[in-house]
Design a protein around this motif. Sequence first.
Motif, PDB file in Angstrom:
ATOM      1  N   GLU A 275       0.812  -1.105  -0.037  1.00 54.79           N
ATOM      2  CA  GLU A 275       0.061  -0.026   0.007  1.00 54.79           C
ATOM      3  C   GLU A 275       0.928   1.290  -0.106  1.00 54.79           C
ATOM      4  O   GLU A 275       0.232   2.381  -0.040  1.00 54.79           O
ATOM      5  CB  GLU A 275      -1.051  -0.059   1.298  1.00 54.79           C
ATOM      6  CG  GLU A 275      -1.976  -1.147   1.365  1.00 54.79           C
ATOM      7  CD  GLU A 275      -2.579  -1.296   2.587  1.00 54.79           C
ATOM      8  OE1 GLU A 275      -2.884  -0.184   3.200  1.00 54.79           O
ATOM      9  OE2 GLU A 275      -2.551  -2.411   2.903  1.00 54.79           O
ATOM     10  N   GLY A 276       2.231   1.128   0.276  1.00 60.02           N
ATOM     11  CA  GLY A 276       3.059   2.203   0.283  1.00 60.02           C
ATOM     12  C   GLY A 276       2.817   3.141   1.320  1.00 60.02           C
ATOM     13  O   GLY A 276       2.959   4.469   1.211  1.00 60.02           O
ATOM     14  N   GLN A 277       2.315   2.501   2.558  1.00 62.28           N
ATOM     15  CA  GLN A 277       2.233   3.360   3.687  1.00 62.28           C
ATOM     16  C   GLN A 277       2.884   2.696   4.863  1.00 62.28           C
ATOM     17  O   GLN A 277       3.306   1.617   4.985  1.00 62.28           O
ATOM     18  CB  GLN A 277       0.752   3.364   4.212  1.00 62.28           C
ATOM     19  CG  GLN A 277      -0.169   4.105   3.069  1.00 62.28           C
ATOM     20  CD  GLN A 277      -1.743   4.065   3.587  1.00 62.28           C
ATOM     21  OE1 GLN A 277      -2.280   3.168   4.060  1.00 62.28           O
ATOM     22  NE2 GLN A 277      -2.144   5.210   3.375  1.00 62.28           N
ATOM     23  N   VAL A 278       3.180   3.719   5.821  1.00 60.45           N
ATOM     24  CA  VAL A 278       3.650   3.430   7.487  1.00 60.45           C
ATOM     25  C   VAL A 278       2.390   3.270   8.034  1.00 60.45           C
ATOM     26  O   VAL A 278       1.276   3.965   7.831  1.00 60.45           O
ATOM     27  CB  VAL A 278       4.673   4.441   7.802  1.00 60.45           C
ATOM     28  CG1 VAL A 278       5.840   4.438   7.033  1.00 60.45           C
ATOM     29  CG2 VAL A 278       3.921   5.811   8.071  1.00 60.45           C
ATOM     30  N   GLU A 427       4.841  10.886  -2.018  1.00 62.49           N
ATOM     31  CA  GLU A 427       6.104  11.194  -0.964  1.00 62.49           C
ATOM     32  C   GLU A 427       6.093   9.917   0.022  1.00 62.49           C
ATOM     33  O   GLU A 427       7.169   9.347   0.244  1.00 62.49           O
ATOM     34  CB  GLU A 427       6.006  12.310  -0.210  1.00 62.49           C
ATOM     35  CG  GLU A 427       6.272  13.499  -1.361  1.00 62.49           C
ATOM     36  CD  GLU A 427       6.090  14.749  -0.767  1.00 62.49           C
ATOM     37  OE1 GLU A 427       6.802  15.812  -1.148  1.00 62.49           O
ATOM     38  OE2 GLU A 427       5.213  14.934   0.229  1.00 62.49           O
ATOM     39  N   GLU A 428       5.104   9.500   0.438  1.00 67.54           N
ATOM     40  CA  GLU A 428       4.919   8.413   1.516  1.00 67.54           C
ATOM     41  C   GLU A 428       5.475   7.284   0.812  1.00 67.54           C
ATOM     42  O   GLU A 428       6.169   6.436   1.444  1.00 67.54           O
ATOM     43  CB  GLU A 428       3.560   8.260   2.218  1.00 67.54           C
ATOM     44  CG  GLU A 428       3.347   7.326   3.265  1.00 67.54           C
ATOM     45  CD  GLU A 428       2.369   7.246   4.002  1.00 67.54           C
ATOM     46  OE1 GLU A 428       2.300   6.289   5.187  1.00 67.54           O
ATOM     47  OE2 GLU A 428       1.275   8.174   3.737  1.00 67.54           O
ATOM     48  N   ARG A 429       5.015   7.061  -0.377  1.00 62.71           N
ATOM     49  CA  ARG A 429       5.313   5.850  -1.110  1.00 62.71           C
ATOM     50  C   ARG A 429       6.968   5.619  -1.335  1.00 62.71           C
ATOM     51  O   ARG A 429       7.394   4.572  -1.085  1.00 62.71           O
ATOM     52  CB  ARG A 429       4.712   5.500  -2.418  1.00 62.71           C
ATOM     53  CG  ARG A 429       3.112   4.835  -2.404  1.00 62.71           C
ATOM     54  CD  ARG A 429       2.602   4.555  -3.585  1.00 62.71           C
ATOM     55  NE  ARG A 429       2.176   5.819  -4.609  1.00 62.71           N
ATOM     56  CZ  ARG A 429       1.008   6.274  -4.484  1.00 62.71           C
ATOM     57  NH1 ARG A 429       0.019   5.683  -3.429  1.00 62.71           N
ATOM     58  NH2 ARG A 429       0.721   7.310  -5.007  1.00 62.71           N
ATOM     59  N   ASN A 430       7.271   6.642  -1.584  1.00 64.08           N
ATOM     60  CA  ASN A 430       8.769   7.063  -1.994  1.00 64.08           C
ATOM     61  C   ASN A 430       9.599   6.497  -0.619  1.00 64.08           C
ATOM     62  O   ASN A 430      10.764   5.872  -0.836  1.00 64.08           O
ATOM     63  CB  ASN A 430       9.406   8.358  -2.316  1.00 64.08           C
ATOM     64  CG  ASN A 430       9.022   8.315  -3.842  1.00 64.08           C
ATOM     65  OD1 ASN A 430       9.085   7.434  -4.627  1.00 64.08           O
ATOM     66  ND2 ASN A 430       8.870   9.583  -4.203  1.00 64.08           N
ATOM     67  N   ILE A 431       9.142   7.082   0.248  1.00 72.99           N
ATOM     68  CA  ILE A 431       9.812   6.849   1.955  1.00 72.99           C
ATOM     69  C   ILE A 431       9.627   5.214   2.183  1.00 72.99           C
ATOM     70  O   ILE A 431      10.578   4.609   2.508  1.00 72.99           O
ATOM     71  CB  ILE A 431       9.320   7.758   2.910  1.00 72.99           C
ATOM     72  CG1 ILE A 431       9.535   8.966   2.930  1.00 72.99           C
ATOM     73  CG2 ILE A 431       9.596   7.232   4.431  1.00 72.99           C
ATOM     74  CD1 ILE A 431       8.895   9.914   3.875  1.00 72.99           C
ATOM     75  N   VAL A 432       8.534   4.764   2.002  1.00 74.05           N
ATOM     76  CA  VAL A 432       8.298   3.244   2.020  1.00 74.05           C
ATOM     77  C   VAL A 432       9.327   2.509   1.337  1.00 74.05           C
ATOM     78  O   VAL A 432       9.689   1.432   1.449  1.00 74.05           O
ATOM     79  CB  VAL A 432       7.090   2.707   1.782  1.00 74.05           C
ATOM     80  CG1 VAL A 432       6.843   1.502   1.785  1.00 74.05           C
ATOM     81  CG2 VAL A 432       5.743   3.487   3.158  1.00 74.05           C
ATOM     82  N   ARG A 433       9.337   2.828   0.097  1.00 70.00           N
ATOM     83  CA  ARG A 433      10.294   2.215  -1.171  1.00 70.00           C
ATOM     84  C   ARG A 433      11.816   2.129  -0.560  1.00 70.00           C
ATOM     85  O   ARG A 433      12.329   1.313  -0.525  1.00 70.00           O
ATOM     86  CB  ARG A 433      10.116   2.737  -2.317  1.00 70.00           C
ATOM     87  CG  ARG A 433      10.948   2.330  -3.478  1.00 70.00           C
ATOM     88  CD  ARG A 433      10.519   2.619  -4.726  1.00 70.00           C
ATOM     89  NE  ARG A 433      10.715   3.998  -5.012  1.00 70.00           N
ATOM     90  CZ  ARG A 433      11.673   4.777  -5.342  1.00 70.00           C
ATOM     91  NH1 ARG A 433      12.929   4.094  -5.718  1.00 70.00           N
ATOM     92  NH2 ARG A 433      11.811   6.059  -5.254  1.00 70.00           N
TER      93      ARG A 433
END
Length: 607
Positions: A275-278, A427-433
């Motif tokens: 989901e690309g989320q924290v 941006e959150e998806r990028n951090i998760v990636r």
Amino acid sequence: MCGIIGILGTEAVAPRLLAGLRRLEYRGYDSAGIATDHDGLIDRRRAAGKLDNLAKVLEDQPLPGTTGIAHTRWATHGAPTEDNAHPHATDEVAVVHNGIIENFKPLRDELIARGRVFKSQTDTEVVCHLISEQVEKGLDPVEAVRVTLKRLHGAFALAILFRSNPDLLIGARLGSPLVVGFGETESYLGSDALALAPLTQRICYLEEGDWCVLTRDGTTVYDRDDQPVERPVILSGASDVTISKGNHRHFMLKEIYEQPIVVAQTLRAYVRGFEGQVSLPTEDFDLSSVRRVTIVACGTSFYAGMVAKYWFEQFARVPVDIDVASEFRYREPVMEEGGLALFISQSGETADTLAALRHARANGQKIAVVVNVPTSTMAREADLLLATHAGPEIGVASTKAFTCQLAVLATFAANLARAKGRLSADEERNIVRHLSEAPAALNGALAYDEAIEAMAPMIAKARDVLYLGRGPDYPLALEGALKLKEISYIHAEGYAAGEMKHGPIALIDENVPVIVLAPSGPLFEKTVSNMQEVQARGGQVVLISDYDGVEQAGEGCIATITMPKVHPLIAPLVYAIPVQLLAYHVAVAKGTDVDQPRNLAKSVTVE
């Protein structure tokens, strides 16, 4: 810090007490001892140094008895000698103690004036004499302990044995943890669940000010007002399998190599990759209203907090104060009502950090904690528990706990940023990636172990070493210097690279290696510029960077360590590996005790 184990048993306890102490070796210690109650007397065996010394004493002089207490001591009052080793005893009472009795000096003077004779330099011995006096006056042991506890100021976990009552153990805690264990026909006391794991999984944690009475008929717990209370009995989940080094020479090296796995485990608890989320357990914790974050920690955990400060301010745009826990309360910090105070501790029992937590709570702060022990005191007192999943860390110098703390703190920063409306879904998806790439990058960093080992003898000759970094790599420089100090005993300092010309550059000569942390990124060129200032003055530079960085700036260095190229977000996790390995191999080259360095303890439960 010191370790305690007590057994009210049905068979010989000395071998099991010794085994329990071995499970507590990771806490750090410099002497050890066991006392049992048998044949109408209290008998003791003690030894300075490692547990093998105590084992030899027990082999030569076996210790009978089915009730006993045992202790590993980390010296606070008096040198690490046999006379100062616990248990301390009179004819009537034996005591083991974690913590510090702050008012021991006036108590000792008072007892000496009444004719009591002391045989050690410790603060603990006053507890023996105070209880003994009450017993000799005719009080029963339970009442004698109740009266004595009222006179003690400071921090303590106590286990107490009585000559005239072999079917009795009494424990007490104030500021230092103590666990009660429940067996089928036996009862136990321990400084943590790990010590009791082979004996029982059914435990309860004493709360602040509690004391307990263990008898053959059961266990009674009293609160600080001496009222009987019920404390929940839980299953500890602590493994009863003996923790081994596996194929590694030291626990520290094993734990360095475990980091890709445990960081992955930790991230799995907080990241929803598909989901690309924290995803943090913040449902009952309103982060959107947080206007300021106060981070408090000690040692390595403090450096993790320093990295988190960069992340929180960069992503969430929330101002962050950060304090060393031992200083926090004494500067009278200004804390806004409803602010967030974040405490970081490997053990969750660090005395300075715990005291700071309670101070922050008293000043209206919401409390979040990052700990590796989810049943610890700090975890139980928090509004928000963010557990790392590093597993037991045996080496005194923290390695895998540090990188797991960083992993949790990165997800917390992202979660806070989302709650504050500062983070888009992309941006959150990028951090998760990027976070999801960390375990593989840690594995890539470990591939350079042999190269780091080959250069370690060169650093081992030094008396002084400097570490330099910028941005989040500045705390990594501090952490690298700390690791080297802790286990190799070489004086080392970490600096923000730009600070070199403001004084420390005066230290530079051909005998001072300078370790430069400079991953490719926005601060690379400025860091290299500071590095070249060092080289221009004859400094011996070891450059830690990725392939591009080494290609651009490696010329003139005495050695280079090439790391995988990673996003700046996860660089602090990845660059922790080479500074840990460098400290480890330098210590091995010098022949120091890597897992249990002198004077250090794993869990510091005194201020």
